[in-house]
Design a protein around this motif. Sequence first.
Motif, short mmCIF file in Angstrom:
data_model
loop_
_atom_site.label_atom_id
_atom_site.label_comp_id
_atom_site.label_asym_id
_atom_site.label_seq_id
_atom_site.Cartn_x
_atom_site.Cartn_y
_atom_site.Cartn_z
N THR A 21 17.54 52.54 -27.50
CA THR A 21 16.76 54.43 -26.97
C THR A 21 15.05 54.71 -27.25
O THR A 21 14.22 54.50 -26.83
CB THR A 21 17.74 55.47 -26.73
OG1 THR A 21 18.43 55.74 -27.14
CG2 THR A 21 16.89 56.45 -25.77
N ARG A 22 14.79 54.34 -28.12
CA ARG A 22 13.30 54.64 -29.05
C ARG A 22 13.18 53.07 -28.53
O ARG A 22 11.82 53.52 -27.59
CB ARG A 22 13.18 54.64 -30.82
CG ARG A 22 14.06 56.35 -30.66
CD ARG A 22 14.33 56.00 -32.53
NE ARG A 22 14.64 57.15 -32.86
CZ ARG A 22 14.33 58.41 -33.59
NH1 ARG A 22 12.90 57.43 -34.20
NH2 ARG A 22 14.97 59.58 -33.95
N GLY A 25 11.94 53.69 -24.53
CA GLY A 25 11.04 54.15 -24.48
C GLY A 25 9.60 53.78 -24.65
O GLY A 25 8.39 54.13 -23.55
N TYR A 26 9.07 53.59 -25.38
CA TYR A 26 8.34 52.49 -26.03
C TYR A 26 7.89 51.04 -25.30
O TYR A 26 6.20 50.68 -24.62
CB TYR A 26 8.34 52.01 -27.46
CG TYR A 26 6.92 51.82 -27.87
CD1 TYR A 26 6.16 51.81 -28.03
CD2 TYR A 26 7.45 49.60 -28.29
CE1 TYR A 26 5.62 51.10 -29.09
CE2 TYR A 26 5.76 48.84 -28.46
CZ TYR A 26 4.99 49.95 -29.05
OH TYR A 26 4.20 49.31 -29.30
N LEU A 43 6.70 64.64 -21.41
CA LEU A 43 6.53 64.31 -22.59
C LEU A 43 4.97 65.43 -23.24
O LEU A 43 5.95 65.36 -24.62
CB LEU A 43 4.91 62.12 -23.06
CG LEU A 43 6.33 61.68 -22.51
CD1 LEU A 43 5.08 60.19 -22.66
CD2 LEU A 43 7.17 61.56 -23.27
#
Length: 102
Positions: A21-22, A25-26, A43
């Motif tokens: 997930t991290r 997103g990046y 955001l």
Amino acid sequence: MSFDPYMVSLIAAAAVVTYLTRIGGYLMIMRMSRIPPRMEAALNAVPAAVLTTLAAPAFFDGSIAVKAGMLLALFIGWRFSHMLMLVAGWALVLLLRHFAGL
């Protein structure tokens, strides 16, 4: 304490999902030439949502002393520094627990 393979696999799966997930997103943001206004607004709302998620359970499940300390910290935080806000809330909780038994 025994070794539980189910628990280890559950923890490993949670770690993998969190990492994906991290990194997802990046990678998504890195591919954009510019961030759309709606995504930027979303955001910008994340810090307030995280703070609410952390503070709300403590307020609604906490004692009267915790509620009073959080309310005092809220009012002091509007006017003064964050350090004073934290110290005042903490001190009020300690005083109410010690002297009033709350």
